[in-house]
Design a protein around this motif. Sequence first.
Motif, PDB file in Angstrom:
ATOM      1  N   GLN A   1      53.770  19.197   9.500  1.00 15.75           N
ATOM      2  CA  GLN A   1      53.895  18.095   8.586  1.00 15.75           C
ATOM      3  C   GLN A   1      52.721  17.633   8.182  1.00 15.75           C
ATOM      4  OE1 GLN A   1      57.226  15.576   9.516  1.00 15.75           O
ATOM      5  NE2 GLN A   1      58.709  17.277   9.145  1.00 15.75           N
ATOM      6  N   VAL A   2      52.356  17.259   6.890  1.00 18.23           N
ATOM      7  CA  VAL A   2      51.562  16.506   6.481  1.00 18.23           C
ATOM      8  C   VAL A   2      51.820  15.581   5.639  1.00 18.23           C
ATOM      9  CG1 VAL A   2      49.284  16.896   5.012  1.00 18.23           C
ATOM     10  CG2 VAL A   2      49.798  18.658   6.505  1.00 18.23           C
ATOM     11  N   GLN A   3      51.244  14.369   5.867  1.00 19.60           N
ATOM     12  CA  GLN A   3      51.291  13.077   5.277  1.00 19.60           C
ATOM     13  C   GLN A   3      50.184  12.736   4.377  1.00 19.60           C
ATOM     14  OE1 GLN A   3      52.226  12.616   8.651  1.00 19.60           O
ATOM     15  NE2 GLN A   3      53.965  13.758   8.138  1.00 19.60           N
ATOM     16  N   LEU A   4      50.425  12.492   3.122  1.00 20.40           N
ATOM     17  CA  LEU A   4      49.236  12.066   2.230  1.00 20.40           C
ATOM     18  C   LEU A   4      49.273  10.981   1.570  1.00 20.40           C
ATOM     19  CD1 LEU A   4      48.999  15.504   0.167  1.00 20.40           C
ATOM     20  CD2 LEU A   4      47.475  14.510   2.239  1.00 20.40           C
ATOM     21  N   VAL A   5      48.460   9.976   1.537  1.00 15.51           N
ATOM     22  CA  VAL A   5      48.775   8.556   1.105  1.00 15.51           C
ATOM     23  C   VAL A   5      47.604   8.004   0.095  1.00 15.51           C
ATOM     24  CG1 VAL A   5      48.996   6.038   1.703  1.00 15.51           C
ATOM     25  CG2 VAL A   5      50.144   7.890   3.270  1.00 15.51           C
ATOM     26  N   GLU A   6      47.864   7.882  -1.062  1.00 14.22           N
ATOM     27  CA  GLU A   6      47.114   7.596  -2.203  1.00 14.22           C
ATOM     28  C   GLU A   6      46.773   6.032  -1.984  1.00 14.22           C
ATOM     29  OE1 GLU A   6      49.255  10.924  -4.226  1.00 14.22           O
ATOM     30  OE2 GLU A   6      49.641   9.073  -2.796  1.00 14.22           O
ATOM     31  N   SER A   7      45.510   5.596  -2.508  1.00 18.17           N
ATOM     32  CA  SER A   7      45.352   4.140  -2.647  1.00 18.17           C
ATOM     33  C   SER A   7      44.138   3.844  -3.350  1.00 18.17           C
ATOM     34  CB  SER A   7      45.116   3.462  -1.385  1.00 18.17           C
ATOM     35  OG  SER A   7      43.847   4.050  -0.837  1.00 18.17           O
ATOM     36  N   GLY A   8      44.015   2.563  -4.110  1.00 22.77           N
ATOM     37  CA  GLY A   8      42.956   2.432  -5.200  1.00 22.77           C
ATOM     38  C   GLY A   8      43.061   2.386  -6.312  1.00 22.77           C
ATOM     39  N   GLY A   9      44.428   2.401  -6.723  1.00 21.13           N
ATOM     40  CA  GLY A   9      44.817   2.418  -8.106  1.00 21.13           C
ATOM     41  C   GLY A   9      45.094   0.688  -8.549  1.00 21.13           C
ATOM     42  N   GLY A  10      45.098   0.624  -9.922  1.00 24.58           N
ATOM     43  CA  GLY A  10      45.097  -0.646 -10.280  1.00 24.58           C
ATOM     44  C   GLY A  10      45.055  -0.913 -12.010  1.00 24.58           C
ATOM     45  N   LEU A  11      44.659  -1.759 -12.334  1.00 21.36           N
ATOM     46  CA  LEU A  11      44.540  -2.089 -13.803  1.00 21.36           C
ATOM     47  C   LEU A  11      42.963  -2.395 -14.064  1.00 21.36           C
ATOM     48  CD1 LEU A  11      45.369  -2.859 -16.653  1.00 21.36           C
ATOM     49  CD2 LEU A  11      45.641  -5.066 -15.945  1.00 21.36           C
ATOM     50  N   VAL A  12      42.416  -1.733 -15.247  1.00 20.27           N
ATOM     51  CA  VAL A  12      40.899  -1.539 -15.384  1.00 20.27           C
ATOM     52  C   VAL A  12      41.100  -1.594 -17.017  1.00 20.27           C
ATOM     53  CG1 VAL A  12      40.595   0.918 -15.360  1.00 20.27           C
ATOM     54  CG2 VAL A  12      38.824  -0.573 -14.881  1.00 20.27           C
ATOM     55  N   GLN A  13      39.956  -2.016 -17.483  1.00 21.23           N
ATOM     56  CA  GLN A  13      39.762  -2.052 -18.909  1.00 21.23           C
ATOM     57  C   GLN A  13      38.900  -0.710 -19.257  1.00 21.23           C
ATOM     58  OE1 GLN A  13      37.443  -5.650 -20.049  1.00 21.23           O
ATOM     59  NE2 GLN A  13      39.296  -6.559 -20.134  1.00 21.23           N
ATOM     60  N   ALA A  14      39.291  -0.281 -20.459  1.00 23.07           N
ATOM     61  CA  ALA A  14      38.585   0.727 -20.831  1.00 23.07           C
ATOM     62  C   ALA A  14      36.737   0.781 -20.896  1.00 23.07           C
ATOM     63  CB  ALA A  14      38.502   1.062 -22.421  1.00 23.07           C
ATOM     64  N   SER A  21      41.470   7.034  -3.225  1.00 23.60           N
ATOM     65  CA  SER A  21      41.297   7.592  -1.820  1.00 23.60           C
ATOM     66  C   SER A  21      42.548   8.147  -1.513  1.00 23.60           C
ATOM     67  CB  SER A  21      40.895   6.577  -1.091  1.00 23.60           C
ATOM     68  OG  SER A  21      39.484   6.056  -1.172  1.00 23.60           O
ATOM     69  N   CYS A  22      42.577   9.299  -0.665  1.00 27.80           N
ATOM     70  CA  CYS A  22      43.682  10.023   0.000  1.00 27.80           C
ATOM     71  C   CYS A  22      43.591  10.333   1.264  1.00 27.80           C
ATOM     72  CB  CYS A  22      44.059  11.603  -1.088  1.00 27.80           C
ATOM     73  SG  CYS A  22      45.212  12.402  -0.425  1.00 27.80           S
ATOM     74  N   ALA A  23      44.346   9.612   1.908  1.00 17.61           N
ATOM     75  CA  ALA A  23      44.386   9.851   3.425  1.00 17.61           C
ATOM     76  C   ALA A  23      45.342  10.915   3.951  1.00 17.61           C
ATOM     77  CB  ALA A  23      44.427   8.629   4.132  1.00 17.61           C
ATOM     78  N   ALA A  24      45.031  11.877   4.756  1.00 11.69           N
ATOM     79  CA  ALA A  24      45.928  12.728   5.211  1.00 11.69           C
ATOM     80  C   ALA A  24      46.037  12.646   6.688  1.00 11.69           C
ATOM     81  CB  ALA A  24      45.189  14.372   4.872  1.00 11.69           C
ATOM     82  N   SER A  25      47.110  13.072   6.965  1.00  8.33           N
ATOM     83  CA  SER A  25      47.590  12.826   8.427  1.00  8.33           C
ATOM     84  C   SER A  25      48.628  13.843   8.645  1.00  8.33           C
ATOM     85  CB  SER A  25      47.865  11.461   8.943  1.00  8.33           C
ATOM     86  OG  SER A  25      49.181  10.993   8.290  1.00  8.33           O
ATOM     87  N   GLY A  26      48.670  14.092  10.236  1.00  7.56           N
ATOM     88  CA  GLY A  26      49.884  14.826  10.600  1.00  7.56           C
ATOM     89  C   GLY A  26      49.570  15.555  11.600  1.00  7.56           C
ATOM     90  N   ARG A  27      50.335  16.103  12.539  1.00  5.22           N
ATOM     91  CA  ARG A  27      49.843  16.967  13.470  1.00  5.22           C
ATOM     92  C   ARG A  27      49.406  18.361  13.115  1.00  5.22           C
ATOM     93  NH1 ARG A  27      55.052  16.089  18.011  1.00  5.22           N
ATOM     94  NH2 ARG A  27      54.719  13.914  18.364  1.00  5.22           N
ATOM     95  N   ASN A  74      35.745  15.444   5.813  1.00  2.00           N
ATOM     96  CA  ASN A  74      36.621  15.791   6.455  1.00  2.00           C
ATOM     97  C   ASN A  74      36.690  15.336   7.752  1.00  2.00           C
ATOM     98  OD1 ASN A  74      37.442  17.913   4.680  1.00  2.00           O
ATOM     99  ND2 ASN A  74      36.036  19.416   5.122  1.00  2.00           N
ATOM    100  N   ALA A  75      35.750  14.565   8.602  1.00  2.00           N
ATOM    101  CA  ALA A  75      35.780  13.987   9.458  1.00  2.00           C
ATOM    102  C   ALA A  75      36.818  12.767   9.525  1.00  2.00           C
ATOM    103  CB  ALA A  75      34.615  13.425  10.011  1.00  2.00           C
ATOM    104  N   LYS A  76      36.962  12.473   8.459  1.00  3.78           N
ATOM    105  CA  LYS A  76      37.936  11.013   8.097  1.00  3.78           C
ATOM    106  C   LYS A  76      39.405  11.521   7.715  1.00  3.78           C
ATOM    107  CE  LYS A  76      34.303   7.827   7.634  1.00  3.78           C
ATOM    108  NZ  LYS A  76      33.591   6.695   6.779  1.00  3.78           N
ATOM    109  N   ASN A  77      39.398  12.957   7.257  1.00  2.00           N
ATOM    110  CA  ASN A  77      40.694  13.506   6.567  1.00  2.00           C
ATOM    111  C   ASN A  77      40.851  12.655   5.349  1.00  2.00           C
ATOM    112  OD1 ASN A  77      41.003  15.433   8.586  1.00  2.00           O
ATOM    113  ND2 ASN A  77      42.320  14.059   9.771  1.00  2.00           N
TER     114      ASN A  77
END
Length: 126
Positions: A1-14, A21-27, A74-77
């Motif tokens: 199984q693989v888990q993917l977690v996004e982060s960094g979203g928010g509100l920004v002006q044009a 960022s997307c962090a991947a993990s899993g055996r 890739n070292a940090k997935n």
Amino acid sequence: QVQLVESGGGLVQAGGSLRLSCAASGRTYSTTAMGWFRQAPGKEREFVAAISWSGGTTYYADSVKGRFTISRDNAKNTVTLQMNSMKPDDTAVYYCAAPRIPISIPGRTTTSYDYWGQGTQVTVSS
């Protein structure tokens, strides 16, 4: 199984910038091509960018070429999407994705991927 977690979203002006960022993990996770997609309300999920397993090949949707940059460590997935010169049309939930079977060349359709993150909201004000 693989888990993917996004982060960094928010509100920004044009014209502003965000870095996702997307962090991947899993055996069972192993290095593979990965992609970024986005989905706005009432619209289908669309391709944004993808990167090969080594990081040597990248693809971008025409709508983001020259503004967005995909990269990986890739070292940090992790896979990163740097978004510059953002437009209101960039407003969407952004997802990272990975295939179940590792591939070297990334696909550019949702059917090419099996694992998806929970998504992170990006809102660009005019």
